[in-house]
Write an enzyme that holds these catalytic residues in place. Structure first.
Site, PDB file in Angstrom:
ATOM      1  N   ASN A  10     -12.960   2.407   4.180  1.00 38.16           N
ATOM      2  CA  ASN A  10     -12.345   2.955   2.966  1.00 38.16           C
ATOM      3  C   ASN A  10     -13.046   2.311   1.772  1.00 38.16           C
ATOM      4  OD1 ASN A  10     -10.768   3.773   0.862  1.00 38.16           O
ATOM      5  ND2 ASN A  10      -8.901   2.695   1.526  1.00 38.16           N
ATOM      6  N   LYS A  12     -12.671   3.004  -1.256  1.00 37.07           N
ATOM      7  CA  LYS A  12     -11.812   2.967  -2.457  1.00 37.07           C
ATOM      8  C   LYS A  12     -12.596   3.496  -3.669  1.00 37.07           C
ATOM      9  CE  LYS A  12      -9.123  -0.581  -0.218  1.00 37.07           C
ATOM     10  NZ  LYS A  12      -8.225  -1.727  -0.327  1.00 37.07           N
ATOM     11  N   HIS A  97      -1.974   5.594   1.573  1.00 37.06           N
ATOM     12  CA  HIS A  97      -2.476   4.229   1.389  1.00 37.06           C
ATOM     13  C   HIS A  97      -1.541   3.465   0.452  1.00 37.06           C
ATOM     14  CE1 HIS A  97      -4.990   0.838   0.375  1.00 37.06           C
ATOM     15  NE2 HIS A  97      -5.673   1.121   1.468  1.00 37.06           N
ATOM     16  N   GLU A  99      -2.043   1.385  -1.800  1.00 44.22           N
ATOM     17  CA  GLU A  99      -2.426   1.322  -3.223  1.00 44.22           C
ATOM     18  C   GLU A  99      -1.907   2.543  -3.961  1.00 44.22           C
ATOM     19  OE1 GLU A  99      -6.585   0.546  -2.565  1.00 44.22           O
ATOM     20  OE2 GLU A  99      -6.079  -1.506  -2.003  1.00 44.22           O
ATOM     21  N   GLU A 167      -1.190  -1.436   7.716  1.00 43.96           N
ATOM     22  CA  GLU A 167      -1.833  -2.249   6.677  1.00 43.96           C
ATOM     23  C   GLU A 167      -0.761  -3.003   5.911  1.00 43.96           C
ATOM     24  OE1 GLU A 167      -6.004  -0.609   5.262  1.00 43.96           O
ATOM     25  OE2 GLU A 167      -4.384   0.057   3.996  1.00 43.96           O
ATOM     26  N   GLY A 173      -7.074  -6.840   0.556  1.00 45.88           N
ATOM     27  CA  GLY A 173      -7.893  -7.387  -0.518  1.00 45.88           C
ATOM     28  C   GLY A 173      -7.588  -8.844  -0.837  1.00 45.88           C
ATOM     29  N   SER A 212      -8.036  -7.065   4.971  1.00 44.44           N
ATOM     30  CA  SER A 212      -8.966  -8.193   5.054  1.00 44.44           C
ATOM     31  C   SER A 212      -9.696  -8.280   6.400  1.00 44.44           C
ATOM     32  CB  SER A 212      -8.234  -9.507   4.739  1.00 44.44           C
ATOM     33  OG  SER A 212      -7.740  -9.484   3.408  1.00 44.44           O
TER      34      SER A 212
HETATM   35  P1  13P Z   1      -9.536  -4.846   2.503  1.00 44.66           P
HETATM   36  O1  13P Z   1     -10.246  -4.726   3.827  1.00 44.66           O
HETATM   37  O2  13P Z   1     -10.467  -4.954   1.337  1.00 44.66           O
HETATM   38  O3  13P Z   1      -8.452  -5.851   2.535  1.00 44.66           O
HETATM   39  O4  13P Z   1      -8.811  -3.415   2.285  1.00 44.66           O
HETATM   40  C1  13P Z   1      -8.016  -2.916   3.298  1.00 44.66           C
HETATM   41  C2  13P Z   1      -7.673  -1.531   2.971  1.00 44.66           C
HETATM   42  O5  13P Z   1      -6.885  -1.290   2.068  1.00 44.66           O
HETATM   43  C3  13P Z   1      -8.334  -0.465   3.715  1.00 44.66           C
HETATM   44  O6  13P Z   1      -7.735   0.754   3.464  1.00 44.66           O
END
Ligand code: 13P
Length: 252
Positions: A10, A12, A97, A99, A167, A173, A212
């Site tokens: 991903n 982002k 997701h 976020e 997740e 992150g 992560s």
């Molecule tokens: P990170 O791997 O940067 O923690 O992000 C995870 C994520 O949100 C994947 O969709």
């Protein structure tokens, strides 16, 4: 039951089209050698999907996913992207997701409509669920995740084209991944919840871990009985770390 692992990157909100082409050209050949053992999905931003599609080539075994969609089929929805627009370039779409749930107040009802739109267009879904830090600390993580699953999947009759990603929000992150045991415990709970909704079919459902994930910690997740791959954020933006993660998934 053997489930083929799935690793999705991903990206982002990272990368203009030229960076997308560059990153794909660095990884493509190596990733394609691994496709018999692992399904590989790259999810760049919408604006890079077409570039990514041509950079991979139409016969590539690495496929694309979008990071979101809008549930309406078309019309006066300024700024939104429909399932059929995504389908031109993608096989998968990430839905729900955290976020988007957090920053954009996406609800389980919104997510449910998006899943229906995706499945009706023939897209495969990567549905994200996961609790925040407070829920983890006060012991209500499973309550939180069960609600996301039951409401997100309401009236969805068939789960064959749905992959779930666990997740935990606090792990995204942050550099602080869940432990392999914690992730397995939740993945088991997710499979149990799905099996109360879909019965035996759930044995084929892939459950990924995200948060992560790096080459250094992916093994602890892949070793778990109910974890079938990873949704990778930051580490998918570097060719070396993403190919290392996919290589490890292929070796399991
Ligand atoms: P990170 O791997 O940067 O923690 O992000 C995870 C994520 O949100 C994947 O969709």
């Amino acid at each position: 039951m053997t489930r083929k692992p799935l690793v999705a990157g991903n990206w982002k909100m990272n990368g203009v089209a030229s960076e997308t082409r560059r990153l794909i050209s660095l990884m493509k050949n190596e990733l394609e050698t691994l496709h018999n053992k692992v399904d590989i999905v790259i999810c760049p931003p919408f604006t890079s999907l077409e570039s990514a599609y041509y950079a991979l080539g139409q016969s590539s075994t690495v496929v694309l996913g979008a990071q979101n969609l809008y549930f309406q089929a078309g019309g006066a929805y300024t700024g939104e992207i429909s399932a059929s627009m995504i389908k031109e370039f993608c096989s998968y779409v990430i839905i729900g997701h955290s976020e988007r749930r957090t920053l954009l107040s996406e609800s389980n009802d919104d997510i449910n409509l998006k899943i229906q739109a995706a499945l009706n267009s023939g897209l495969k879904v990567i549905l994200c669920v996961g609790e925040d830090e407070t829920a983890r600390d006060n012991g209500t993580a499973t309550v939180w995740v069960e609600k996301q699953l039951r409401e997100g999947l309401k009236n969805i009759g068939n789960i064959a084209n749905i992959n779930i990603t666990y997740e935990p929000i606090w792990a995204i992150g942050s550099g602080r991944a869940a432990s392999g045991n914690d992730a397995q415990e939740m993945a088991f709970f997710i499979r149990k919840t799905l099996s109360s909704l879909y019965g035996k079919e759930t044995q084929n459902t892939r459950i990924l871990y995200g948060g992560s994930v790096k080459p250094e910690n992916i093994d602890q997740f892949l070793q778990q009985a109910d974890i079938d791959g990873a949704l990778v954020g930051g580490a998918s933006l570097q060719a070396q770390s993403f190919t290392d993660i996919v290589n490890k998934a292929a070796g399991q």
